[in-house]
Write an enzyme that holds these catalytic residues in place. Sequence first.
Site, short mmCIF file in Angstrom:
data_model
loop_
_atom_site.label_atom_id
_atom_site.label_comp_id
_atom_site.label_asym_id
_atom_site.label_seq_id
_atom_site.Cartn_x
_atom_site.Cartn_y
_atom_site.Cartn_z
N GLU A 1 0.80 -0.96 0.00
CA GLU A 1 0.00 -0.04 0.06
C GLU A 1 0.74 1.18 0.08
OE1 GLU A 1 -3.73 1.78 2.63
OE2 GLU A 1 -2.40 0.51 3.59
N LYS B 1 -9.79 2.20 -2.67
CA LYS B 1 -10.17 1.66 -1.19
C LYS B 1 -11.61 2.12 -0.75
CE LYS B 1 -7.63 1.75 3.23
NZ LYS B 1 -6.31 2.20 3.75
N CYS C 1 -5.80 -2.57 3.00
CA CYS C 1 -5.68 -2.30 4.17
C CYS C 1 -7.11 -2.67 4.95
CB CYS C 1 -4.92 -1.15 4.24
SG CYS C 1 -3.96 -1.00 5.92
#
Length: 276
Positions: A43, A113, A154
Amino acid sequence: MGDNFTVALCQMKVVEDKAQNIEHALSMIIEAASQSDLVILPEMWNCPYQTTLFPEYAEEKEKSPTLNAISGAAKREDVYIVAGSIPEKHEGKIYNSSFIFNPQGEIMDVHRKVHLFDIDVPGKISFKESETLTAGNQITVVDTPLCRIGICICYDIRFSELLRLMALEGAQIIIVPGAFNMTTGPAHWKPLIQVRAVDNQVFMAAISPARDYDASYVAYGHSMVADPWGSILKEAGTGEEIIYAPIDLDIIPKIRQELPILKNRRTDLYQIIGKE
């Protein structure tokens, strides 16, 4: 290639110099591609993980030196690449975005995301991605000759519904570029990877930046790959390294037959509905 392939996770150190990060990523890709079919970056690998810097480092897909470099590497090395994530400028907004490339250097899809990392653990860590980032709204599953690949980033891994939808859409491996920190990492990184593998009976490949105590945000490291039984196939330490793991897709139907979690769901009582 059949039902077997190898993934390579490049746990790289990230610095403030974007050009240096790109060159370093390219060198790791070259090394990794010689022993794998799919290379994965962490990331925010081309910039520091710092909300105030995301607008400065953000690039538009159509004129991105970062993505152009990865496209060229995928083509030269004849390899699939999940390019971790970068700050992406799109239609006036900034996203935390993961691009997947095929061996022709073409972008196959992008995952933005979905769940922004806004947390406050008193005395330990406070971070608010929503200060500069916009949340994506797509469940990302990509069809490739290797297998069907799900991608999340994440904090997304904490939301079981999102990964379950990926599994229901046929994902066989879910890739998670992530930068857990020194508070959440030791507590939750490995258990989350294992439980998502077990819950959905898929392979999980989670890739972190290397740990750097001089950075404003210290990543936990410990990139790892888990199989559908929850066993860890390979785990990195805290520093820079490339880890490789064999993916044997044949064990997915075997495990799902022996332990039919997905089949035994009570959809008459509950269901998870994806975006139409």
